[in-house]
Design an enzyme around this catalytic site. Structure first.
Site, mmCIF file in Angstrom:
data_model
loop_
_atom_site.group_PDB
_atom_site.id
_atom_site.type_symbol
_atom_site.label_atom_id
_atom_site.label_comp_id
_atom_site.label_asym_id
_atom_site.label_seq_id
_atom_site.Cartn_x
_atom_site.Cartn_y
_atom_site.Cartn_z
ATOM 1 N N ARG A 49 102.782 -99.464 -34.188
ATOM 2 C CA ARG A 49 101.857 -98.457 -33.635
ATOM 3 C C ARG A 49 102.484 -97.072 -33.733
ATOM 4 O O ARG A 49 101.845 -96.083 -34.032
ATOM 5 C CB ARG A 49 101.504 -98.789 -32.168
ATOM 6 N N TYR A 101 79.283 -82.435 -37.868
ATOM 7 C CA TYR A 101 78.968 -83.866 -37.916
ATOM 8 C C TYR A 101 78.543 -84.330 -36.514
ATOM 9 O O TYR A 101 79.189 -83.980 -35.518
ATOM 10 C CB TYR A 101 80.211 -84.631 -38.415
ATOM 11 N N ASP A 173 87.654 -79.465 -40.323
ATOM 12 C CA ASP A 173 87.229 -80.752 -40.875
ATOM 13 C C ASP A 173 87.007 -80.549 -42.377
ATOM 14 O O ASP A 173 86.092 -79.837 -42.793
ATOM 15 C CB ASP A 173 85.932 -81.200 -40.181
ATOM 16 N N LYS A 198 85.730 -91.383 -46.413
ATOM 17 C CA LYS A 198 84.871 -90.746 -47.416
ATOM 18 C C LYS A 198 85.615 -90.602 -48.754
ATOM 19 O O LYS A 198 86.076 -91.584 -49.280
ATOM 20 C CB LYS A 198 84.364 -89.417 -46.874
HETATM 21 N N1 PLP Z 1 83.753 -85.660 -40.077
HETATM 22 C C1 PLP Z 1 82.724 -85.713 -40.944
HETATM 23 C C2 PLP Z 1 82.328 -84.459 -41.669
HETATM 24 C C3 PLP Z 1 82.042 -86.913 -41.134
HETATM 25 O O1 PLP Z 1 81.010 -86.942 -42.004
HETATM 26 C C4 PLP Z 1 82.446 -88.072 -40.428
HETATM 27 C C5 PLP Z 1 81.731 -89.340 -40.599
HETATM 28 O O2 PLP Z 1 80.675 -89.410 -41.188
HETATM 29 C C6 PLP Z 1 83.509 -87.971 -39.526
HETATM 30 C C7 PLP Z 1 84.157 -86.753 -39.386
HETATM 31 C C8 PLP Z 1 83.962 -89.156 -38.718
HETATM 32 O O3 PLP Z 1 84.640 -90.064 -39.519
HETATM 33 P P1 PLP Z 1 84.693 -91.658 -39.282
HETATM 34 O O4 PLP Z 1 83.311 -92.171 -39.500
HETATM 35 O O5 PLP Z 1 85.687 -92.121 -40.289
HETATM 36 O O6 PLP Z 1 85.142 -91.888 -37.875
#
Ligand code: PLP
Length: 385
Positions: A49, A101, A173, A198
Site C-alpha cells: 500500500r 467532469y 486535470d 482514459k
Molecule cells: N477527470 C476527468 C476529466 C474524467 O473524465 C474522469 C472520468 O471520466 C475523471 C477525472 C475520473 O476518473 P476515474 O473514472 O478514473 O475515477
C-alpha cells in the site's frame, strides 16, 4: 528531470530495469509485503500500500513526462482528485470550474456541503467572476482544460499566475490530453492529475489515476496521505497502464488524425447545430489551445438537431460507436453527458454549465476513418427523419 523526448520517455519507461534477470519489460510485483533485512532494517519497499516497484515505475514514468518531482499512482482518477482534498481544512476555500467532469463536481460540492471546506463554482473564463472568487483567498484552484464535456479552454498560465498571487495552489486535470499534448506544470501549475482509465492506459481495461507534483515536498506530503487513506493503485493496474503508456504516442497521432476528420465532417452536417472541438478555427479556445497544447486531442461534443429524441435514434442506429461512459480507449465511444458522465451534477448546475439534453460527446477511436464516418452518416440521417 530528463531531456528525452516524450515519445521516447513513454516507450522506454521501465525498460531494462530488471537487474536480476535482465527482463526487457519491467516485471509485475504482486507481493503485498516485503521481508525486512533484519530488525528495524527495511528495504526500499516494505508494504505494497505504501510502496510497490511496479507502481513506482509507472508513477515515475508519468512524473518524467509531466516534468514533475513526484508521481503518485492512485486506484482511480477520482481518488487522485480526492487525494488533493487532503490538503484542505475546514477553513479553506476551493475554486472549481463550473463545467468540470461531473464526478469532480460531485466530490467537491458534497464534501463542501459536509463542511469539509468551502467551494466556489466559477466560470474561469469570466474574468470578473474569477477575480471575485480569488479575492476570497482560496487555498486551491482546480482547472480542467479542455473541459469535460464542452471542451472549453482555460488559459492555464494566466489562471495560475492569478491564483499564485493570492497564495492558492493550482491543480490541473489533464485527462483529456495526456502528458504528450499538454504539460501543465511547465505552465506554472503545482499539481497535474489524470484519470489513467482514459488515454494513458488507452484500452478501456483499467480504472486508475495518477497525480504529479512540481514540488518534492508537496509530493512527499501527498504520498504520505495516499498511503494513510489507502488509495494507492494496484500493481496489476500499474503494470497494464505502463504497458498502455508505451503506445500512447502512436495512438494519440491516430486518434487526432481521425478526430480532425470527424470534427470537419460534423461541422458541415445539416443535422448538427454546433460542434465543440478546439481544433476548429472558430472554437473560442482555439488560440489558447494552439499556445498551451501540442495538439487538439480527440475529444469533442456536439448539439444535434431534434433534441433528446434525435439523440435516442442516433444512439440506437450507431453500429460502430459504443454507447458507454469513459473515453480515451482505442475504440470510438459516444455518450450523453446529461444522463451519463454528468448525472452527478444537479440539473440547474448542468444548465449553468451549458450541458443540454441535445449534447452528445464522442471519444474518437483509432478505427479506420471511413468506417467511423459512414457509421455517423447513416445514424445522423436516421436521427432527422
Ligand atoms: N477527470 C476527468 C476529466 C474524467 O473524465 C474522469 C472520468 O471520466 C475523471 C477525472 C475520473 O476518473 P476515474 O473514472 O478514473 O475515477
Amino acid at each position: 528531470m530528463t531531456s528525452k523526448k516524450p515519445a521516447t520517455l513513454a516507450v522506454r519507461a521501465g525498460i531494462n530495469s530488471d537487474k536480476h534477470h535482465g527482463g526487457v519489460v519491467p516485471a509485475i510485483h504482486l507481493s503485498s509485503t516485503y521481508a525486512l533485512k533484519g530488525f528495524n532494517d527495511k528495504r526500499q519497499f516494505d508494504y505494497s500500500r505504501t510502496g510497490n516497484p511496479t507502481r513506482s515505475t509507472f508513477g515515475q514514468a508519468i512524473a518524467d513526462l509531466e516534468h514533475g518531482a513526484v508521481g503518485i499512482v492512485t486506484s482511480t482518477g477520482m481518488s487522485a482528485v480526492h487525494l488533493i482534498c487532503q490538503l484542505l481544512t475546514t477553513q479553506d476555500t476551493v475554486i472549481i470550474p463550473h463545467d468540470c467532469y461531473g464526478g469532480s463536481y460531485r466530490l467537491f460540492t458534497h464534501l463542501a456541503k459536509r463542511g469539509q471546506f468551502n467551494v466556489i463554482v466559477v466560470d474561469q473564463n469570466d474574468e470578473e467572476a474569477l477575480a471575485q472568487a480569488l479575492a476570497k483567498k482560496p487555498r486551491l484552484v482546480l482547472v480542467e482544460s479542455p473541459s469535460n464535456p464542452l471542451l472549453r479552454l482555460v488559459d492555464i498560465e494566466k489562471v495560475t499566475q492569478a491564483s499564485h498571487n493570492v497564495g492558492a495552489l493550482v491543480a490541473v486535470d489533464n485527462t483529456f490530453l495526456s502528458p504528450l499534448l499538454q504539460q501543465p506544470l511547465l505552465l506554472g501549475a503545482d499539481i497535474v492529475f489524470h484519470s489513467t482509465t482514459k488515454y494513458i492506459n488507452g484500452h478501456s481495461d483499467v480504472v486508475g489515476g495518477v497525480l504529479v507534483t512540481k514540488d518534492q515536498e508537496l509530493g512527499v506530503e501527498l504520498a504520505w496521505w495516499a498511503n494513510c487513506i489507502g488509495i494507492t493503485g494496484s500493481p496489476f493496474d500499474s503494470y497494464l497502464a505502463l504497458r498502455g503508456l508505451k503506445t500512447l504516442p502512436i495512438r494519440m497521432k491516430q486518434h487526432q488524425e481521425n478526430a480532425n476528420v470527424v470534427a470537419k465532417y460534423l461541422k458541415n452536417h445539416s443535422a448538427i447545430n454546433a460542434v465543440y472541438f478546439p481544433g476548429l478555427k472558430d472554437h473560442p479556445g482555439h488560440e489558447i489551445a494552439k499556445r498551451q497544447q501540442k495538439d487538439f486531442g480527440a475529444m469533442m461534443s456536439f448539439e444535434i438537431k431534434g433534441g433528446v429524441e434525435a439523440v435516442k435514434v442516433l444512439f440506437d442506429k450507431l453500429a460502430l460507436f459504443t454507447l458507454a461512459q469513459s473515453l480515451g480507449g482505442v475504440e470510438s465511444l459516444i455518450s450523453h453527458p446529461s444522463t451519463m458522465t454528468h448525472a452527478g451534477m444537479e440539473i440547474e448546475a448542468q444548465i449553468a454549465a451549458g450541458i443540454t439534453q441535445s449534447l452528445v460527446r464522442i471519444s474518437v477511436g483509432i478505427e479506420d476513418i471511413t468506417d467511423i464516418i459512414s457509421d455517423l452518416e447513416q445514424a445522423l440521417l436516421a436521427s432527422q427523419i
